[in-house]
Design a protein around this motif. Sequence first.
Motif, PDB file in Angstrom:
ATOM      1  N   VAL A  39       0.914  -0.989   0.092  1.00  0.00           N
ATOM      2  CA  VAL A  39      -0.174   0.102   0.040  1.00  0.00           C
ATOM      3  C   VAL A  39       0.975   1.195   0.081  1.00  0.00           C
ATOM      4  N   VAL A  40       1.879   1.273   0.771  1.00  0.00           N
ATOM      5  CA  VAL A  40       2.767   2.386   1.034  1.00  0.00           C
ATOM      6  C   VAL A  40       3.471   2.887  -0.358  1.00  0.00           C
ATOM      7  N   LEU A  41       4.087   2.017  -0.956  1.00  0.00           N
ATOM      8  CA  LEU A  41       4.863   2.450  -2.366  1.00  0.00           C
ATOM      9  C   LEU A  41       3.879   2.939  -3.389  1.00  0.00           C
ATOM     10  N   PRO A  42       2.876   2.463  -3.557  1.00  0.00           N
ATOM     11  CA  PRO A  42       1.920   3.535  -4.452  1.00  0.00           C
ATOM     12  C   PRO A  42       1.455   4.585  -3.991  1.00  0.00           C
ATOM     13  N   LEU A  43       1.176   4.807  -2.603  1.00  0.00           N
ATOM     14  CA  LEU A  43       0.685   6.061  -2.130  1.00  0.00           C
ATOM     15  C   LEU A  43       1.810   6.862  -1.985  1.00  0.00           C
ATOM     16  N   TRP A  44       2.923   6.495  -1.604  1.00  0.00           N
ATOM     17  CA  TRP A  44       3.865   7.353  -1.554  1.00  0.00           C
ATOM     18  C   TRP A  44       4.383   7.895  -2.887  1.00  0.00           C
ATOM     19  N   GLY A  45       4.229   7.152  -4.058  1.00  0.00           N
ATOM     20  CA  GLY A  45       4.720   7.436  -5.248  1.00  0.00           C
ATOM     21  C   GLY A  45       3.367   8.554  -5.476  1.00  0.00           C
ATOM     22  N   VAL A  46       2.040   8.377  -5.250  1.00  0.00           N
ATOM     23  CA  VAL A  46       1.107   9.472  -5.473  1.00  0.00           C
ATOM     24  C   VAL A  46       1.356  10.733  -4.903  1.00  0.00           C
ATOM     25  N   SER A  47       1.960  10.738  -3.655  1.00  0.00           N
ATOM     26  CA  SER A  47       1.955  11.804  -2.879  1.00  0.00           C
ATOM     27  C   SER A  47       3.108  12.549  -3.307  1.00  0.00           C
ATOM     28  N   LEU A  48       4.262  11.793  -4.155  1.00  0.00           N
ATOM     29  CA  LEU A  48       5.206  12.620  -4.568  1.00  0.00           C
ATOM     30  C   LEU A  48       4.804  13.254  -6.106  1.00  0.00           C
ATOM     31  N   GLY A  49       3.801  12.957  -6.636  1.00  0.00           N
ATOM     32  CA  GLY A  49       3.116  13.589  -7.846  1.00  0.00           C
ATOM     33  C   GLY A  49       3.603  12.841  -9.090  1.00  0.00           C
ATOM     34  N   LEU A  50       4.130  11.299  -8.767  1.00  0.00           N
ATOM     35  CA  LEU A  50       4.597  10.616  -9.851  1.00  0.00           C
ATOM     36  C   LEU A  50       3.243   9.969 -10.652  1.00  0.00           C
ATOM     37  N   ASP A  51       3.769   9.895 -12.022  1.00  0.00           N
ATOM     38  CA  ASP A  51       2.700   9.369 -12.860  1.00  0.00           C
ATOM     39  C   ASP A  51       2.363   7.945 -12.659  1.00  0.00           C
ATOM     40  N   ALA A  52       1.228   7.318 -12.757  1.00  0.00           N
ATOM     41  CA  ALA A  52       1.070   5.553 -12.840  1.00  0.00           C
ATOM     42  C   ALA A  52       2.208   4.954 -13.183  1.00  0.00           C
ATOM     43  N   SER A  53       2.577   5.152 -14.535  1.00  0.00           N
ATOM     44  CA  SER A  53       3.641   4.274 -15.148  1.00  0.00           C
ATOM     45  C   SER A  53       4.895   4.285 -14.310  1.00  0.00           C
ATOM     46  N   THR A  54       5.276   5.270 -13.742  1.00  0.00           N
ATOM     47  CA  THR A  54       6.569   5.446 -13.063  1.00  0.00           C
ATOM     48  C   THR A  54       6.298   4.615 -11.802  1.00  0.00           C
TER      49      THR A  54
END
Length: 405
Positions: A238-253
């Motif tokens: 859960v944390v890894l996708p959420l952390w990416g979303v909170s950093l503003g990274l796109d879904a592919s990255t």
Amino acid sequence: MIYGPTLLFAIGEGAVIPLIPVIANRLGADVALAALVAAALVVGQLCGNIPAGWAVARFGERITMGVAGIVILGGLVGVVFAGTLAIFAAAVFLIGFCAASFALARHSFMTTRVPLHFRARALSLLGGTFRLGMFVGPFISAALLGIFGDEKASIAFFAVCQVATILLVFLGPDPEKAVAANGSDSRDDEDTGEPVTGAIPTVERVGVFRTMWRFRAVLARLGLAAASLSAVRSARQVVLPLWGVSLGLDASTIAVVVGVSGAIDFALFYASGQVMDRFGRLWAALPAMVLMGAGFLALSFTHDLDSSAMWFAMFAAVLGVGNGLSSGILLTLGADLAPADEPAAFLGSWRTLTDAGGAIAPVMISALTALVSLSGAVAAMGVVAALGAFGFVRWVPRYVPRSRS
């Protein structure tokens, strides 16, 4: 036929898991609520353990897994056409509910049929099928997103995997019958050819809840340590996708970072089984918990740094190493502790407890994110890992036979 259905399911699920918070965010969820929606998958699996155990005992593995695969197809339809967050969460819950059938059926099958001297390696290979899904699935998802630019392509891929799983389960040979016919069940008594006299001994069937009470000491101690490991694993997903979303990274990255973490995780699964069979269960559990705890604690301090994306990728890799070292440990400990005469009821209790840890973690992350911050929630998971490491050191030598601990 033993590993194939689970592998197909895991690859399809691995393609969709990183997208659940992304889709939830698009449907209007903030970071905390997206974590709660992602938790629906684990909560569904927790709720599905006891019904899955009953179904496997009543109808057998083939029927249970095949029907579960068909219901999952219905859940994927709900994911595709969900117009509200509530419908999307319900569809994710349904998928998790049916996923319990694949895991429990194979765990029970291998507990009763795999010889002790390579039990950990066999169960680590079973755990490795899930890790292969977490490795291959996100990369396939990233490729499909790059080609089609729509999350529905990844969901359709999961549906194709499910159709293949259903066909394999219903049309392939039944391993339950094949093993029984070959007489390879290591727990069967030898047939001497002598006539049977007197009453035929039978094993009293004990329900899951009575089994929980009978084994309450080990479940309350070593079971809670195992639940903490399950919680840390679930938090990682859960944390890894959420952390990416909170950093503003796109879904592919995000999918690529999660996939790299899964690749490292997958690369270590068989090594974990070798360590457990040769040196003992604790030598796999303790390093895994220490690494994941340190990874979560370190990650929690990097969110606002200039190079936050680099730290995200690096600590995702550290978490992958820790998770890989724990491959198969929960399956193996459950098999070690289960009574030889009737393991299914105990395994239902064991899996319910460990899955409860996995279900609580995303809810805990969601609550702490709303009350404190995402960084605070991640740090809290590091503390949970440290407590779990202490529990394994304290209770594995006590409850697991010395030759295996």
